[in-house]
Design a protein around this motif. Structure first.
Motif, PDB file in Angstrom:
ATOM      1  N   ALA A 161       0.833  -1.198   0.000  1.00 16.84           N
ATOM      2  CA  ALA A 161       0.000   0.000   0.000  1.00 16.84           C
ATOM      3  C   ALA A 161       0.866   1.245   0.000  1.00 16.84           C
ATOM      4  N   ASP A 162       2.078   1.110   0.533  1.00 14.94           N
ATOM      5  CA  ASP A 162       2.945   2.278   0.661  1.00 14.94           C
ATOM      6  C   ASP A 162       4.254   1.997  -0.058  1.00 14.94           C
ATOM      7  N   VAL A 163       4.808   3.021  -0.683  1.00 12.57           N
ATOM      8  CA  VAL A 163       6.066   2.807  -1.396  1.00 12.57           C
ATOM      9  C   VAL A 163       7.203   2.416  -0.464  1.00 12.57           C
ATOM     10  N   ASN A 164       7.049   2.649   0.847  1.00  7.22           N
ATOM     11  CA  ASN A 164       8.111   2.222   1.748  1.00  7.22           C
ATOM     12  C   ASN A 164       7.994   0.733   2.091  1.00  7.22           C
ATOM     13  N   GLY A 165       7.088   0.027   1.424  1.00  8.41           N
ATOM     14  CA  GLY A 165       7.015  -1.426   1.569  1.00  8.41           C
ATOM     15  C   GLY A 165       6.056  -1.895   2.643  1.00  8.41           C
ATOM     16  N   THR A 166       5.368  -0.983   3.292  1.00  9.14           N
ATOM     17  CA  THR A 166       4.412  -1.398   4.314  1.00  9.14           C
ATOM     18  C   THR A 166       2.998  -1.361   3.756  1.00  9.14           C
ATOM     19  N   GLY A 167       2.103  -2.013   4.475  1.00 12.22           N
ATOM     20  CA  GLY A 167       0.704  -2.009   4.068  1.00 12.22           C
ATOM     21  C   GLY A 167       0.453  -3.018   2.964  1.00 12.22           C
TER      22      GLY A 167
HETATM   23  C1  LIG Z   1       5.686   3.906   5.796  1.00 11.30           C
HETATM   24  O1  LIG Z   1       4.800   4.975   5.535  1.00 11.30           O
HETATM   25  C2  LIG Z   1       3.689   5.024   6.420  1.00 11.30           C
HETATM   26  C3  LIG Z   1       2.794   6.165   5.993  1.00 11.30           C
HETATM   27  O2  LIG Z   1       3.068   6.611   4.754  1.00 11.30           O
HETATM   28  C4  LIG Z   1       4.171   5.254   7.834  1.00 11.30           C
HETATM   29  O3  LIG Z   1       3.065   5.269   8.690  1.00 11.30           O
HETATM   30  C5  LIG Z   1       5.103   4.129   8.200  1.00 11.30           C
HETATM   31  O4  LIG Z   1       5.637   4.376   9.451  1.00 11.30           O
HETATM   32  C6  LIG Z   1       6.237   4.010   7.196  1.00 11.30           C
HETATM   33  N1  LIG Z   1       6.996   2.835   7.535  1.00 11.30           N
HETATM   34  C7  LIG Z   1       8.310   2.815   7.456  1.00 11.30           C
HETATM   35  C8  LIG Z   1       8.957   1.510   7.800  1.00 11.30           C
HETATM   36  O5  LIG Z   1       8.951   3.773   7.111  1.00 11.30           O
END
Ligand SMILES: *[C@@H]1O[C@H](CO)[C@@H](O)[C@H](O)[C@H]1NC(C)=O
Ligand SMILES: *[C@@H]1O[C@H](CO)[C@@H](O)[C@H](O)[C@H]1NC(C)=O
Ligand SMILES: *[C@@H]1O[C@H](CO)[C@@H](O)[C@H](O)[C@H]1NC(C)=O
Ligand SMILES: *[C@@H]1O[C@H](CO)[C@@H](O)[C@H](O)[C@H]1NC(C)=O
Ligand SMILES: *[C@@H]1O[C@H](CO)[C@@H](O)[C@H](O)[C@H]1NC(C)=O
Ligand SMILES: *[C@@H]1O[C@H](CO)[C@@H](O)[C@H](O)[C@H]1NC(C)=O
Ligand SMILES: *[C@@H]1O[C@H](CO)[C@@H](O)[C@H](O)[C@H]1NC(C)=O
Ligand SMILES: *[C@@H]1O[C@H](CO)[C@@H](O)[C@H](O)[C@H]1NC(C)=O
Ligand SMILES: *[C@@H]1O[C@H](CO)[C@@H](O)[C@H](O)[C@H]1NC(C)=O
Length: 820
Positions: A390-396
């Protein structure tokens, strides 16, 4: 008058004095606040403290209706909010006031209330226009919270700090709705809104239909707007909380004047005011191309603007209706080759890289899950078709359990999508590096087959002519390869008769592979006969190539092949005759150039673009012409352009985008740098040649190709410098300078220069070119410097020798050299 009643005698008298002594049109400014004791009448304005924002009465263009609105104090003033969108006042005596309990009302000349903000029950209200463009109502002595604000009721414009989205507690849905037209601010058909179904998405609606999908928020941007982050003056946020879901943006400095607007034409634009040029510059515009159309490729289809056709099926899927796909109607999409087998647990995933995520309105999203868990969850659920972060940072985790629709490829800024496939469909193609090599092999193979088939036809035709075919029967005797390839075969005697035995008087010119003659079949039909010269040994393949290609092509901007003739050593192509010959005979001739007025030239540019687009994309084959130039553009009796000479054309197959050749053929001056120097060609090499043509058509000057030291000889560099200096119109051919339309000429010039940019990836595709030529708003990006730009001279010196050779051979229209 209402004014007198509300303002008391003295201020009213002063006001009328002011009216008398000031110009009739300059409004009076009454600070930035309204109170129950002070209302605003037509002709007065509120202005924010920073003097950036104005509130007052205005009339849109071409109407006398009066509206209360807020605009940026720039010229021309740009309306960003309209209060009484649906309730115009017909005369110039309306007023805006605030009641004793805090309700904003607009009254007309009869003191009839035509609009009201709803009652708020305040004790001591004031209305104030703030510097960010918000018009607010609050208790006079309370700071911080607003009882009412215009930001909650946007018109067609989103300003920094405004929320686009939902208050889930109150159900307030803030969205942008276009005007009906530039003269009617009433809500039009286009609305941009946050859709809360599934994983929330930004959607552009047309009435009750989705027109364009900005996609879900991926932590940084909307999945469907990859270039949102390109400009670092914006700070973007998408907030999803229990009581609110909204999008908001801000700028890094309050000195920027920006807006996002849903235009009445159905496009969403992000605009930035450029002080120097006193105009709005378009930083983003959606939907921007065909791939943005949500139903373009159907379910499990994937759209790629760099491909031809633009639609293909995801790996493991095939067209649901191959017939429709062949007819370029891909809307019914694709179906699985192999059904999923959930129980045996052998299903796997293929990674589709760098895409716009499919429609998430029916998917589920879990912010807490990581990608591995997401995959496992998808595998466990038999109806799961795909998953993604869900998120480009790999989470969700987003999970789709429905068909996947509206997927497109991006060259940057896309996301990875994991599509579930049965084991049988998980080929090696899931690895991208593999698929490239495979494509390479396939293309080699296809080219091989092509050559083989050409030789085959040649022998076939030779055998065929043994039984002398009379011309009278030519309609029954076809050069027939397959069912879809039929072409009349002409008898040599007929051609000899038609051309007066190839009389010198009938000779039209010398084409790529031999002379071209004019002729007449019977009384009526005029023809042009291209006679392949006997000495040109290489020509045979090219000849057959041309026969095969052009027999299948039909477009009003391609010259039509009527038949062929092969007898003995003779090989001839019979075309429709173009009475006005080729474009170069007009363009580069002092006297005839004046016959091509600007409108004609523009039609020629457009026609060539359409013809080329057809070759690149719309024909059933995907064809690169490779030798586009003024002498290959023929003109019919109405000066409509027709592309001719397909001797060098190549068919591209599958997902191949570039080919490499050992033998660089083409015409110097029109060849793109990557092709001339490295033998690499693609549709973008044709785009380059097209760009050169456009510049030649505008200037009436021939591009003499590279000239390392002097500026003058190089038309591309000259044109670019003129445009950059703001002197673009100086390029225009002197003989037509009184017939031009400045805006259109500059637009064409820019398009031409965009086409000749040095790097192929910077050049637009022909579909964009056609769009750009058609659009009247000059919002095109500035072209980077063209290929063969003199400043790169040093790096080009080493290969200058081969270029000199090229130039000298250029006397013939085709140059053939050994590539490196
Ligand atoms: C990834 O992004 C989400 C929101 O965009 C944030 O809540 C979350 O902490 C981030 N996770 C990391 C591992 O950076
Ligand atoms: C409204 O203003 C116009 C001039 O702007 C005037 O002619 C007209 O009489 C006014 N109407 C009323 C009802 O005051
Ligand atoms: C506010 O005042 C208007 C008349 O000016 C009245 O109709 C309305 O009921 C009032 N609303 C409240 C909440 O007092
Ligand atoms: C607002 O506050 C100022 C000073 O704090 C006071 O003089 C004024 O009377 C107040 N106005 C009202 C309407 O309460
Ligand atoms: C949403 O609306 C409710 C009711 O009008 C209001 O009380 C609340 O403050 C609003 N929430 C936000 C975040 O503005
Ligand atoms: C836009 O907002 C208006 C007012 O809240 C609402 O009636 C309308 O349904 C919204 N349109 C969309 C497409 O969300
Ligand atoms: C937007 O940024 C400006 C500074 O550039 C800041 O003063 C303002 O408070 C910000 N607005 C919002 C809504 O965050
Ligand atoms: C809408 O687009 C037209 C044509 O591009 C342009 O002239 C006009 O200014 C735009 N309107 C707005 C509100 O941006
Ligand atoms: C599969 O996922 C869908 C959507 O999330 C859900 O409605 C359904 O109950 C799931 N099925 C199973 C067996 O978990």
């Amino acid at each position: 008058m209402v004014l007198f009643g509300k303002m008391g005698w003295l201020p009213a008298a002063l006001f009328s004095l002011f009216l008398i002594f000031s110009s009739h049109f300059s409004p009076s400014i009454v600070g930035d606040t309204l109170t129950p004791a002070r209302s605003l009448t037509d002709g007065q304005e509120l202005i924010s403290v920073g003097k950036k924002i104005v509130l007052g009465f205005f009339s849109p263009i071409k109407t006398n209706n009066r509206y209360v609105g807020i605009w940026y104090k720039i010229s021309p003033s740009t309306i960003v909010w309209v209060v009484n969108r649906r309730q115009p006042i017909s005369e110039r005596n309306g007023s805006l006031s605030i009641t004793a309990n805090g309700t904003l009302i607009i009254t007309d000349h009869n003191s009839k209330t035509i609009w009201s903000s709803g009652s708020l029950g305040l004790a001591n209200p004031v209305a104030q226009l703030l510097d960010d463009g918000n018009f607010i109502v609050k208790e006079a002595n309370v700071s911080g919270s607003f009882a009412w604000q215009s930001f909650d009721y946007p018109s067609d414009t989103l300003l920094p700090g405004m929320k686009l989205g939902w208050n889930l507690t109150s159900g307030l849905n803030r969205n942008l709705t276009s005007w009906i037209s530039p003269s009617d601010p009433a809500p039009g058909p286009y609305t941009m809104a946050v859709d809360l179904h599934g994983d929330p998405q930004m959607i552009l609606w047309e009435g009750s239909d989705w027109l364009w999908r900005g996609g879900p928020w991926n932590g940084k941007i909307f999945s469907g707007i990859p270039d949102m982050l390109r400009y670092n003056i914006f700070i973007l946020a998408f907030v999803m909380k229990n009581d609110e879901v909204f999008y908001m943006y801000n700028t890094t400095s309050t000195s920027f004047i920006v807006r996002v607007t849903v235009n009445y034409t159905g496009v969403v634009q992000r605009l930035v005011w450029i002080d120097d040029s006193q105009m709005w510059s378009i930083y983003m515009s959606e939907p921007k191309d065909q791939c943005e159309h949500m139903t373009q490729c159907g379910a499990y289809g994937i759209c790629n603007m760099d491909d031809s056709p633009i639609c293909s099926c995801l790996q493991g899927f095939k067209p649901r209706s191959p017939t429709n796909w062949n007819l370029r109607d891909e809307k019914d999409g694709c179906a699985r080759m192999t059904e999923l087998d959930c129980r045996s647990r052998t299903d796997g995933f293929v990674t589709i890289k760098e895409v716009k995520l499919p429609d998430t309105s029916r998917s589920t999203m879990d912010r807490s899950m990581g990608l591995d868990e997401c995959r496992a969850t998808c595998l466990r659920n038999c109806s799961c078709t795909a998953y993604a972060s869900a998120d480009v940072n790999g989470t969700g985790c987003i999970i789709w359990t429905t068909e996947l629709t509206d997927i497109r490829v991006y060259s940057f800024g896309g996301q990875d999508l994991y599509v579930r496939l049965a084991a049988a469909d998980l080929g090696p193609g899931s690895d991208h590096s593999h698929s490239r090599t495979i494509a390479g092999i396939v293309v080699g193979f296809v080219v091989g087959i092509l050559l083989f088939v050409s030789v085959g036809i040649c022998t076939w035709i030779k055998r065929r002519r043994a039984g002398a075919i009379p011309f009278a029967g030519h309609r029954n005797n076809k050069c027939k390869e397959r069912k879809d390839w039929e072409l009349p075969l002409f008898d040599l005697g007929t051609i000899i008769a038609a051309t007066n035995n190839f009389s010198i008087k009938n000779k039209l010119g010398e084409g790529g592979f031999g002379p071209v003659y004019q002729g007449k079949l019977g009384e009526e039909q005029e023809i042009a006969v291209k006679r392949l010269s006997k000495t040109s040994a290489q020509g045979i393949d090219e000849f057959m190539n041309e026969v095969m290609l052009i027999a299948k092509l039909q477009h009003r901007n391609l010259v039509r092949l009527l038949g062929c003739c092969t007898q003995g050593e003779e090989r001839m192509l019979v075309y429709e005759y173009m009475p006005n010959k080729s474009l170069d005979t007009f363009l580069f001739d002092k006297d005839k150039a004046a016959l091509l007025d600007w409108q004609t030239r523009y039609n020629i540019i457009e026609g060539i673009a359409q013809g080329l687009l057809y070759l690149h994309r719309d024909s059933r084959l995907r064809i690169i012409h490779r030798d586009l130039k003024a002498s290959n553009i023929l003109l019919d009796e109405d000066m409509n352009p027709k592309i001719s000479d397909f001797g060098l054309a190549r068919i591209f197959r599958g997902d191949e985008t570039t080919l490499n050749t050992q033998r660089v053929v083409g015409t110097y001056g029109y060849m793109s740098p990557e092709y001339a120097m490295d033998g690499v060609f693609s549709v973008k090499s044709d785009v380059f040649s097209f760009g050169v043509l456009v510049l030649e058509i505008i200037s009436g000057k021939k591009n003499r190709g590279v000239s390392i030291s002097e500026h003058e000889g190089n038309l591309l560099a000259h044109a670019w410098s003129l445009l950059m200096e703001g002197n673009g119109l100086k390029l225009v051919d002197g003989s037509i300078s009184n017939s031009i339309s400045m805006v259109v000429v500059l637009n064409c010039l820019k398009v031409g220069l965009l086409c000749v940019q040095e790097h192929p990836k910077d050049r637009p595709t022909m579909s964009s070119v056609v769009l750009m030529l058609g659009s009247k708003n000059a919002s095109l990006p500035d072209p980077k410097h063209p290929g063969f730009f003199p400043t790169r001279a040093s790096s080009e010196v080493e290969s200058s020798k081969s270029k000199k050779e090229l130039d000298s051979i250029n006397k013939l229209s085709v140059t053939i050299v050994e590539g490196r």
